[in-house]
Design a protein around this motif. Structure first.
Motif: not given
Length: 297
Positions: A273-278
């Motif tokens: 879910i941290s890929e949203l920061k990309n």
């Protein structure tokens, strides 16, 4: 004998020229060895002009060293990474304490709270706290808290003899909320309506998002009501959620929803879910609240 003779086959004028050249070389050698070319007047390195010039050189060196040092810009201490923390001089243990605190969904809203969570030294806190930059609503809240008096505190529960049924903000009913000075029928309904939209308050700071609820009133409200039990939020799989359902996330508008779906098309599937920061233009300051409703599976 013929070998030596061959060296004297020059004409008389040529031999004289060679002889004169040899004499000149010998004379120059004597001059270089025996003549002192150093100036009669010796330079005094302690002379005011010389020392002034030395000071200027030292100051330029210091400026150069300062320019080489990495510059620190204002930042929100809630989002310090391992690399950033190491740059600031924090130990790995101190950084881990901060990251563990953030994983609980809570936020640090003052430098004292930052020191309490990380247990950094006073000297390190003094050197980096001047760069702390908290959101505007945090600054306003602090200002209002400083202006509050003991009389204001007594007004929080003076409204009635009504007994509050619960001090958990997620269980409080309208009548409970109305005991707070500044909250009437409309505001209490609005708080409960927003609580339903969020599926429950996960952090007290979410009360500042209720439209029309002033900072001073929220401060009073939080002196009585707390987030005692975290809500059981139904999370959606970001990889399979529909556009319409994702748009129901209280922190995602139409434009951000489009960006998330475009990013999914590019990467096929989010592994974490941290890929949203990309995502370009993703609101990092809302990341912790957005992911309350999303999971990558």
């Amino acid at each position: 004998m013929n070998i030596f003779k061959s060296h004297f086959w020059y004409q008389k004028g040529q031999r004289n020229g060679i002889f004169i050249l040899i004499i000149l070389i010998i004379i120059f050698q004597f001059i270089i060895v025996f003549v002192d070319f150093s100036p009669e007047e010796k330079v005094n390195i302690y002379a005011p002009k010389v020392m002034s010039f030395g000071y200027q050189i030292d100051s330029l060196r210091k400026i150069n060293l300062e320019n080489r040092k990495p510059k620190i810009f204002p930042f929100n201490p809630n989002y310090i990474t391992d690399y950033k923390g190491a740059q600031l001089g924090m130990s790995l243990v101190e950084i881990d304490k901060l990251l563990a605190f953030r994983k609980t969904g809570k936020f640090i809203n003052s430098k004292k709270e930052f020191q309490k969570v990380t247990t950094i030294s006073d000297s390190l806190l003094n050197s980096i706290s001047s760069y702390f930059k908290f959101p505007d609503w945090v600054v306003k809240r602090k200002q209002n808290m400083q202006l509050s008096t003991s009389r204001d505190t007594r007004l929080f529960t003076e409204k009635s003899k009504y007994i509050v049924t619960s001090t958990d903000i997620n269980l409080a009913v309208k009548e409970d909320l109305k005991t707070i000075n500044g909250i009437g029928e409309k505001l209490s309904e609005r708080i409960i309506k927003y609580r339903s939209k969020l599926q429950g308050f996960s952090t007290p700071n979410q009360l500042y998002e209720v439209w029309g609820l002033g900072t001073e009133v929220v401060v009073k409200l939080l002196l009585v009501f707390k987030v005692v039990k975290l809500p059981n939020i139904q999370k959606s799989n970001v990889n399979t959620v529909s556009f319409k359902k994702l748009l129901k996330n209280p922190y995602i508008d139409y434009e951000l929803c489009k960006k998330i779906f475009n990013y999914k098309d590019e990467v096929a599937e989010l592994q974490d879910i941290s890929e949203l920061k990309n995502i370009i233009g993703f609101p990092i300051d809302l990341y912790d609240r957005i992911v309350l409703y999303l999971v990558a599976e």
